[in-house]
Design a protein around this motif. Structure first.
Motif, short mmCIF file in Angstrom:
data_model
loop_
_atom_site.label_atom_id
_atom_site.label_comp_id
_atom_site.label_asym_id
_atom_site.label_seq_id
_atom_site.Cartn_x
_atom_site.Cartn_y
_atom_site.Cartn_z
N SER A 141 -5.48 -1.26 -7.08
CA SER A 141 -6.80 -0.86 -6.60
C SER A 141 -7.19 0.46 -7.26
CB SER A 141 -6.79 -0.70 -5.08
OG SER A 141 -5.94 0.40 -4.72
N VAL A 142 -8.43 0.88 -7.04
CA VAL A 142 -8.88 2.17 -7.56
C VAL A 142 -8.02 3.28 -6.95
CG1 VAL A 142 -10.80 3.79 -7.69
CG2 VAL A 142 -11.23 1.32 -7.89
N GLY A 143 -7.47 4.13 -7.80
CA GLY A 143 -6.61 5.19 -7.32
C GLY A 143 -5.18 4.76 -7.06
N ASN A 144 -4.88 3.47 -7.37
CA ASN A 144 -3.51 2.95 -7.22
C ASN A 144 -3.00 2.98 -5.78
OD1 ASN A 144 -3.50 2.51 -9.93
ND2 ASN A 144 -1.99 4.06 -10.43
N LYS A 145 -3.90 2.99 -4.80
CA LYS A 145 -3.41 3.03 -3.43
C LYS A 145 -2.72 1.72 -3.05
CE LYS A 145 -4.67 4.10 1.34
NZ LYS A 145 -5.73 4.56 2.27
N SER B 213 0.84 -1.20 0.00
CA SER B 213 0.00 0.00 0.00
C SER B 213 0.87 1.24 0.00
CB SER B 213 -0.94 0.01 1.20
OG SER B 213 -0.21 0.07 2.41
N CYS B 214 0.43 2.25 -0.73
CA CYS B 214 1.14 3.53 -0.84
C CYS B 214 0.33 4.56 -0.07
CB CYS B 214 1.28 3.92 -2.31
SG CYS B 214 2.14 5.49 -2.56
N THR C 34 -2.56 11.90 -7.76
CA THR C 34 -2.16 10.69 -8.48
C THR C 34 -1.17 9.88 -7.66
OG1 THR C 34 -0.33 11.83 -9.60
CG2 THR C 34 -2.47 11.79 -10.73
N ARG C 35 -1.20 8.58 -7.88
CA ARG C 35 -0.19 7.66 -7.37
C ARG C 35 0.32 6.85 -8.55
NH1 ARG C 35 -4.02 7.20 -3.14
NH2 ARG C 35 -3.20 7.47 -1.02
N VAL C 36 1.64 6.77 -8.67
CA VAL C 36 2.25 5.99 -9.75
C VAL C 36 3.25 5.01 -9.13
CG1 VAL C 36 3.65 6.04 -11.85
CG2 VAL C 36 2.00 7.87 -11.41
#
Length: 324
Positions: A178-182, A150-151, A159-161
């Motif tokens: 996941s949705v939003g790249n979390k 997890s970020c 944004t999360r990359v």
């Protein structure tokens, strides 16, 4: 009513006096600002010959600033705005997150219809405390183990990359987001996941990158022996066995089917003789993945003219082997 009549009706709406039509005196937006920073709501108007009778700014439908002969503002805006009474342009300073929302302006000119405009503002908090978290440390083995990362960060996240060795990661059969790249799921892990993972968290005003080293136990893969395939009598020969492996592989050597009791990556023949001719097999073993892999190198005598003694020794060796 046919299409022609609809076009005529629309044209009449646009030109009939007293009909209110939107005048885009503010940018389309949305506008953005940094927490504790400032933003300017610039109108498209030029200063008129006669001053405006009034300028009114509202936020989410509630009036916040009014300019007539004097300027009046709500308490929450005192000492943190400037208003250009010639154009209606508003500068808002010391932004807080609660300033995010819809702003509307209404200008009453000395003559003519009121001029209006709306625009949305988004205020961003700086990114802080970015970190990559994972479940309790476990031994990850390629093609067998899975993990979720997890970020996390504080602030306004746009944004999360996810990256590996500074290259963006993309969704695949093994990698899902996941949705939003979390969160990122690696199911199962493979050797390409071993190394430094990064997650870059950003908004229009700040960016922060978190890093985490991920250990994936894999291999041994790509085992090979480097060294000559032919040697001259009396030559010193060095063979080296390599393999891609985490952790580092253990090595063992066999010669013509017999255990040599050499258990490291190097096999050294101090003096090449006829008895040295044959197949050298290196086996690499990973003690975590419990996998092994082998490769073989056939070492022969050099094509250069050998001495008679070496030639006779070679024949004698071959005869003895045949008798066995």
């Amino acid at each position: 009513m046919d299409i022609k009549m609809l076009w005529i009706a629309a044209a009449l709406v646009l030109v009939l006096p007293g009909v209110c039509v939107g005048e885009g005196i503010l940018p389309l937006g949305p506008l953005s600002g940094a927490e504790a920073g400032k933003v300017t709501f610039a109108t498209t108007l030029q200063p008129p010959e006669s001053p405006f009778l009034s300028i009114s700014w509202s936020f989410n439908g509630a009036n916040i600033i009014t300019s007539t002969s004097t300027i009046i503002s709500e308490p929450g805006y005192a000492n943190r705005f400037s208003l250009d009474r010639a154009t209606g342009t508003l500068e808002l300073r010391k932004l807080v997150l609660e300033d995010s929302g819809e702003y509307a302006i209404t200008i009453t000119p000395d003559a003519g219809r009121p001029k209006k405009g709306t625009v949305t503002l988004k205020v961003y908090a700086p990114i802080t405390g970015a970190v990559i978290r994972s479940p309790e440390e476990a031994i990850l083995i390629e093609d067998k183990s899975s993990t979720n990362l997890s970020c996390e960060a504080s602030g306004s996240i746009s944004t999360r990359v996810w990256m590996k060795d500074n290259q963006p990661l993309h969704q695949s059969d093994r990698v899902t987001f996941s949705v939003g790249n979390k969160t990122m799921a690696l199911q199962p892990v493979d050797s390409s996941n071993h190394g430094t993972l990064q997650c870059r968290v950003s908004n229009p005003f700040s960016t922060m990158t978190a890093e985490r080293h991920l250990t994936v136990n894999y291999g041994p893969h790509n085992i090979s022996i480097t060294g000559p395939s032919a040697a001259a009598p009396g030559e010193r020969v060095t063979l080296e066995c390599t393999a891609d492996s985490v952790p580092r592989a253990n090595f063992s050597w066999m010669f013509n089917g017999n255990d040599t009791h050499v258990n490291n990556s190097m096999y050294i023949i101090e003096r090449f003789e006829a008895e040295s001719i044959g197949n050298y097999v290196c086996t690499a073993t990973n003690m975590v993945t419990m996998r092994e892999n082998s490769t073989v190198l056939n070492l022969r005598a050099s094509c250069s003219a050998p001495s008679w003694s070496f030639f006779l020794l070679l024949i004698n060796t071959l005869i003895l082997r045949g008798l066995k």
